[in-house]
Design a protein around this motif. Structure first.
Motif, PDB file in Angstrom:
ATOM      1  N   GLU A  30     -44.286  -8.304  71.043  1.00 26.66           N
ATOM      2  CA  GLU A  30     -45.081  -8.624  72.224  1.00 26.66           C
ATOM      3  C   GLU A  30     -44.532  -7.865  73.431  1.00 26.66           C
ATOM      4  OE1 GLU A  30     -47.588 -11.080  72.473  1.00 26.66           O
ATOM      5  OE2 GLU A  30     -47.513 -11.489  70.321  1.00 26.66           O
ATOM      6  N   THR A  86     -45.527  -7.814  77.671  1.00 21.15           N
ATOM      7  CA  THR A  86     -46.362  -8.263  78.781  1.00 21.15           C
ATOM      8  C   THR A  86     -46.049  -7.403  79.990  1.00 21.15           C
ATOM      9  OG1 THR A  86     -46.426 -10.524  77.951  1.00 21.15           O
ATOM     10  CG2 THR A  86     -46.968 -10.208  80.272  1.00 21.15           C
ATOM     11  N   THR A 128     -50.074  -7.322  76.529  1.00 19.87           N
ATOM     12  CA  THR A 128     -50.864  -8.152  77.435  1.00 19.87           C
ATOM     13  C   THR A 128     -50.669  -7.632  78.851  1.00 19.87           C
ATOM     14  OG1 THR A 128     -50.644 -10.098  76.031  1.00 19.87           O
ATOM     15  CG2 THR A 128     -51.231 -10.484  78.328  1.00 19.87           C
ATOM     16  N   LYS A 144     -56.387 -11.373  82.798  1.00 23.27           N
ATOM     17  CA  LYS A 144     -55.403 -11.127  81.744  1.00 23.27           C
ATOM     18  C   LYS A 144     -56.167 -10.589  80.547  1.00 23.27           C
ATOM     19  CE  LYS A 144     -52.302 -13.959  78.919  1.00 23.27           C
ATOM     20  NZ  LYS A 144     -51.756 -15.324  78.783  1.00 23.27           N
ATOM     21  N   SER A 193     -55.475  -8.734  76.439  1.00 29.54           N
ATOM     22  CA  SER A 193     -54.519  -8.357  75.397  1.00 29.54           C
ATOM     23  C   SER A 193     -55.160  -7.379  74.426  1.00 29.54           C
ATOM     24  CB  SER A 193     -54.055  -9.587  74.614  1.00 29.54           C
ATOM     25  OG  SER A 193     -53.326 -10.453  75.434  1.00 29.54           O
TER      26      SER A 193
END
Length: 114
Positions: free
Chosen positions: A2, A4, A40, A81, A83
């Motif tokens: 992941e 961000t 993201t 937001k 992703s």
């Protein structure tokens, strides 16, 4: 894996950054070859940011994930937001940036794939 990234900046001063760090002070983003990364973006600004990762295709996540459009540029709307998934299938150094020319100076990163 992941990752961000917050899209940040000052609209009145036209100073743009990622995670409040301008490109001049940023370290490269490191990816491992053949990894599958969920990226993201959180847009803390009031402008659209068309974010573009060179060298690799992205699969945009949808509500039900039954349809994953392939993209090179992902538009991150103001205050939103989003992703998407990237298969890291290209070794070397790559550019990652906002496609608006006047944002690019701060919203630019180097991606190193090894």
């Amino acid at each position: 894996k992941e990752l961000t990234l917050r899209l940040t900046g000052n609209m009145e001063r036209y100073m743009w950054s990622i995670n409040e760090i301008p490109y001049a002070k940023a370290k490269p983003i490191m990816f491992n070859y053949k990894d599958r990364i969920n990226i993201t973006f959180i847009n803390d600004t009031m402008m659209n940011h068309p974010m573009h990762l060179h060298g690799m295709w992205s699969d945009l996540e949808t509500v039900d994930n039954n349809y994953l459009p392939r993209k090179h540029t992902v538009i991150v709307q103001p205050g939103s937001k989003i992703s998407y998934r990237v298969t890291v299938d290209a070794e070397g150094g790559w550019a990652y940036h906002c496609h608006l020319l006047y944002h690019m100076l701060g919203m630019f990163r180097t991606v190193i794939v090894s």
